[in-house]
Design a protein around this motif. Structure first.
Motif, PDB file in Angstrom:
ATOM      1  N   GLU A  66      -6.019  -2.099  -5.989  1.00  0.00           N
ATOM      2  CA  GLU A  66      -6.916  -1.031  -5.557  1.00  0.00           C
ATOM      3  C   GLU A  66      -6.371   0.301  -6.056  1.00  0.00           C
ATOM      4  N   SER A  73       3.753   1.441  -3.910  1.00  0.00           N
ATOM      5  CA  SER A  73       2.987   0.307  -3.367  1.00  0.00           C
ATOM      6  C   SER A  73       3.614  -1.017  -3.789  1.00  0.00           C
ATOM      7  N   ARG A  84       0.304   5.842  -0.403  1.00  0.00           N
ATOM      8  CA  ARG A  84      -0.553   7.024  -0.580  1.00  0.00           C
ATOM      9  C   ARG A  84       0.363   8.224  -0.772  1.00  0.00           C
ATOM     10  N   THR A 128      -4.414   6.711  -3.521  1.00  0.00           N
ATOM     11  CA  THR A 128      -4.073   5.561  -2.689  1.00  0.00           C
ATOM     12  C   THR A 128      -4.085   4.328  -3.587  1.00  0.00           C
ATOM     13  N   ARG A 166       0.843  -1.206   0.000  1.00  0.00           N
ATOM     14  CA  ARG A 166       0.000   0.000   0.000  1.00  0.00           C
ATOM     15  C   ARG A 166       0.877   1.254   0.000  1.00  0.00           C
ATOM     16  N   GLY A 226      -3.287   0.002  -3.842  1.00  0.00           N
ATOM     17  CA  GLY A 226      -3.000  -1.307  -3.270  1.00  0.00           C
ATOM     18  C   GLY A 226      -2.459  -2.193  -4.379  1.00  0.00           C
TER      19      GLY A 226
END
Length: 146
Positions: free
Chosen positions: A58, A84, A41, A48, A39, A50
């Motif tokens: 994500e 990420s 951000r 953000t 993850r 994933g």
């Protein structure tokens, strides 16, 4: 005899047990790796991401991100996606360290020269073993012909 020449002393049960243990570790590693999600951000909380072993998992965009120029937003998404993916790599490395300790196979990827040295050692050991077996077979053949 050398360390590989005495085949009669091989403990087959121990060898099988060790192989089964390694197979169980690999299965557990696969299972736990599938659960990992890297993850990241950006500092402003606009994007953000994933990331899993399957790729981008994500993507969340804060409505404020839509105010950015499309090229800037694309660059921001790519940057956060890289972060990420790096987080996923870090988690994977930590998991492998936990499971394999000093024998972590990921260490070989980080040091190709060390990996090549291990391959050369294994090749030399194989060559020695092969030569010993062939020599033993030749001696057996000579005895049988006598």
């Amino acid at each position: 005899m050398t360390e590989f020449g005495d085949f009669a002393s091989i403990d087959v049960e121990k060898l099988l047990g060790s192989a089964q243990k390694q197979l169980a570790q690999v299965e557990e590693l696969q299972s736990r790796t599938a659960e990992l999600v890297g993850r990241a951000r950006d500092k402003d909380g606009l994007v953000t991401v994933g990331y899993t072993s399957q790729g981008l998992h994500e993507l969340e965009l804060n409505p404020r991100a839509m105010r950015l120029a499309s090229a800037d937003l694309a660059d921001l998404i790519k940057s956060v996606a890289r972060e990420s993916a790096a987080d996923l790599e870090r988690q994977t490395h930590e998991l492998m360290e936990e499971m394999f300790g000093a024998d972590n196979p990921m260490n070989l990827l980080r040091d190709p020269d060390a990996a090549l040295a291990q391959v050369k050692q294994a090749e030399a050991a194989y060559d020695r073993t092969f030569e010993e077996v062939m020599s033993d077979l030749e001696q057996i053949r000579r005895r049988l012909q006598s």
